[in-house]
Design a protein around this motif. Structure first.
Motif, PDB file in Angstrom:
ATOM      1  N   HIS A  66       0.835  -1.203   0.000  1.00 12.78           N
ATOM      2  CA  HIS A  66       0.000   0.000   0.000  1.00 12.78           C
ATOM      3  C   HIS A  66       0.874   1.259   0.000  1.00 12.78           C
ATOM      4  CE1 HIS A  66      -3.922   1.961   1.675  1.00 12.78           C
ATOM      5  NE2 HIS A  66      -3.209   2.840   0.993  1.00 12.78           N
ATOM      6  N   ILE A  67       0.822   1.999  -1.107  1.00 16.20           N
ATOM      7  CA  ILE A  67       1.510   3.276  -1.200  1.00 16.20           C
ATOM      8  C   ILE A  67       0.469   4.376  -1.014  1.00 16.20           C
ATOM      9  CG2 ILE A  67       2.912   4.794  -2.659  1.00 16.20           C
ATOM     10  CD1 ILE A  67       3.920   2.315  -4.088  1.00 16.20           C
ATOM     11  N   ALA A  68       0.691   5.240  -0.054  1.00 15.50           N
ATOM     12  CA  ALA A  68      -0.296   6.261   0.297  1.00 15.50           C
ATOM     13  C   ALA A  68      -0.686   7.110  -0.909  1.00 15.50           C
ATOM     14  CB  ALA A  68       0.263   7.161   1.403  1.00 15.50           C
ATOM     15  N   LYS A  69      -1.990   7.328  -1.063  1.00 19.19           N
ATOM     16  CA  LYS A  69      -2.582   8.175  -2.103  1.00 19.19           C
ATOM     17  C   LYS A  69      -2.385   7.613  -3.512  1.00 19.19           C
ATOM     18  CE  LYS A  69      -4.531  10.424  -0.321  1.00 19.19           C
ATOM     19  NZ  LYS A  69      -5.690   9.965   0.488  1.00 19.19           N
ATOM     20  N   ASN A  70      -2.236   6.292  -3.617  1.00 25.65           N
ATOM     21  CA  ASN A  70      -2.129   5.617  -4.913  1.00 25.65           C
ATOM     22  C   ASN A  70      -3.250   4.600  -5.084  1.00 25.65           C
ATOM     23  OD1 ASN A  70       0.242   7.083  -5.192  1.00 25.65           O
ATOM     24  ND2 ASN A  70       1.409   5.375  -6.027  1.00 25.65           N
ATOM     25  N   ALA A  71      -4.483   5.023  -4.806  1.00 22.89           N
ATOM     26  CA  ALA A  71      -5.666   4.161  -4.928  1.00 22.89           C
ATOM     27  C   ALA A  71      -5.576   2.938  -4.019  1.00 22.89           C
ATOM     28  CB  ALA A  71      -5.872   3.734  -6.387  1.00 22.89           C
ATOM     29  N   GLY A  72      -4.832   3.072  -2.926  1.00 28.42           N
ATOM     30  CA  GLY A  72      -4.617   1.935  -2.043  1.00 28.42           C
ATOM     31  C   GLY A  72      -5.866   1.451  -1.339  1.00 28.42           C
ATOM     32  N   THR A  73      -6.757   2.369  -0.952  1.00 25.66           N
ATOM     33  CA  THR A  73      -7.977   1.957  -0.260  1.00 25.66           C
ATOM     34  C   THR A  73      -8.874   1.149  -1.184  1.00 25.66           C
ATOM     35  OG1 THR A  73      -7.846   3.993   1.044  1.00 25.66           O
ATOM     36  CG2 THR A  73      -9.912   2.770   1.141  1.00 25.66           C
ATOM     37  N   THR A  74      -8.952   1.543  -2.445  1.00 21.75           N
ATOM     38  CA  THR A  74      -9.737   0.787  -3.421  1.00 21.75           C
ATOM     39  C   THR A  74      -9.079  -0.561  -3.700  1.00 21.75           C
ATOM     40  OG1 THR A  74     -10.551   2.817  -4.460  1.00 21.75           O
ATOM     41  CG2 THR A  74     -10.673   0.805  -5.767  1.00 21.75           C
ATOM     42  N   LEU A  75      -7.770  -0.574  -3.895  1.00 20.59           N
ATOM     43  CA  LEU A  75      -7.064  -1.822  -4.171  1.00 20.59           C
ATOM     44  C   LEU A  75      -7.156  -2.773  -2.988  1.00 20.59           C
ATOM     45  CD1 LEU A  75      -5.376  -3.202  -6.353  1.00 20.59           C
ATOM     46  CD2 LEU A  75      -3.341  -2.189  -5.336  1.00 20.59           C
TER      47      LEU A  75
END
Length: 351
Positions: free
Chosen positions: A52-61
């Motif tokens: 998880h890279i912050a602010k790289n669509a991580g919550t969706t992924l």
């Protein structure tokens, strides 16, 4: 059988799985990558690792990799650079398959900035509401070269270091000083990009693009055999003017200067993404078919109308604080002036 012969046979086996194509690099066969298989030949989806890279669509992924398939998520301050996990020969990481997303560096920086403005309180959140995005870019608080530090640091320097010493990329610090490709790679940006391309093509890693998210998930499915990658879109900030098109040319140049390593990284990520789209036949029709399936999924679950409970709506007139009336006014200016002048100095201020 001696070790050299064994190694040669293993290399032949790997090459047999790759098919040379017009895509500019030998293509892995569909479904040949991904987590290890069990005795029945099925993928062990719990061996997926969402890096998880912050602010790289991580919550969706996360909703796909960890929530649906039970994969592990690496997130937060304790997370090591990807290269450190990749170089770990221990059993814990054997057979693991890492999934991450890359994002255009200025867009990522803006997303981080506006997320803090809209969501966080205390002095840290106040400081972000006291500065413009340009001032943020010039400050040591911005996450400069963050994607490089996440996915490239910890890997072998290889061609970047002509010596035969075993050396590794270090994480660049988030600071106002400009880190250039020449600072980390003796061959400059051209050699650095070629090394990053090698890292991103490793069989244990999949890196898609936030800007081409649906196509990335289709490519992920075809690379690994993942059964289903439909998702509900998760956003943490809504309504902010957080797109690079809202910036002046001067600010965009400043952001690019301070993110030179991320700019090189993102160019390499785009190249690898285009290669995988070509290898796996992820054309526009395939993406549209996935979007239609995803829309059906979102309607069936109701997530197309349900706002994420973590989402914060931001009014750009108040930039995340209903009491905001401008930094130069007595109402909010006093808050800005009260910040610790050493810890929360504005860019260019003496500390």
């Amino acid at each position: 059988m001696n070790w050299a012969k064994t190694l040669a046979l293993l290399l032949l086996a790997v090459q047999a799985q790759e098919t040379p194509t017009h895509c500019g690099h030998p293509c892995p066969a569909r479904g040949s990558r991904g987590p290890t298989k069990n005795v029945h030949g099925w993928r062990k989806w719990k061996d997926l690792v969402h890096y998880h890279i912050a602010k790289n669509a991580g919550t969706t992924l996360r909703s796909v990799v960890t929530k649906r398939y039970g994969g592990l998520e690496l997130h937060g301050p304790g997370k090591k650079a990807y290269g450190e996990y990749f170089n770990d020969a221990g059993r814990k990481w054997a057979g693991r398959y890492f999934v991450a997303m890359a994002r255009e560096p200025t867009s990522k920086l803006m997303s981080q900035f506006f997320y803090v403005r809209a969501s966080l309180g205390g002095d840290f959140g106040t400081w972000h509401r006291c500065v413009t995005f340009h001032e943020y870019v010039e400050s040591k608080r911005a996450r400069h070269n963050h994607q490089f530090s996440q996915l490239v640091a910890g890997s072998r320097l290889a061609a970047c270091d002509p010596s035969h010493n075993v050396s590794y990329f270090k994480r660049p610090r988030h600071e106002a000083g400009i880190t250039k490709a020449d600072d980390v790679c003796k061959g400059g940006s051209t050699v650095l990009k070629s090394r990053i391309l090698e890292i991103l093509r490793q069989p244990r890693l999949f890196v898609g693009l936030v800007e081409d998210f649906d196509a990335s998930l289709v490519a992920l499915q075809r690379e690994t055999g993942l059964p289903d990658a439909t998702y509900c879109h998760k956003r943490t900030t809504k309504g902010a003017l957080n797109k690079p098109r809202h910036l002046t040319e001067e600010t965009r140049r400043a952001s690019s200067r301070r993110n030179e390593l991320d700019e090189v990284f993102y160019a390499a990520a785009r190249e690898v993404h285009a290669w995988k789209r070509c290898c796996y036949g992820v054309d526009d029709d395939a993406v549209e078919a996935f979007r239609a399936k995803n829309l059906e999924f979102q309607h069936s679950t109701g997530c197309h109308v349900i706002h994420d409970r973590k989402q914060k709506r931001m009014d750009n007139r108040t930039i995340g604080d209903p009491n905001w009336h401008g930094r130069g006014t007595s109402t909010y200016g006093a808050k800005c002036a009260a910040l610790d002048p050493r810890k929360y100095a504005l860019p260019g201020d003496s500390d």
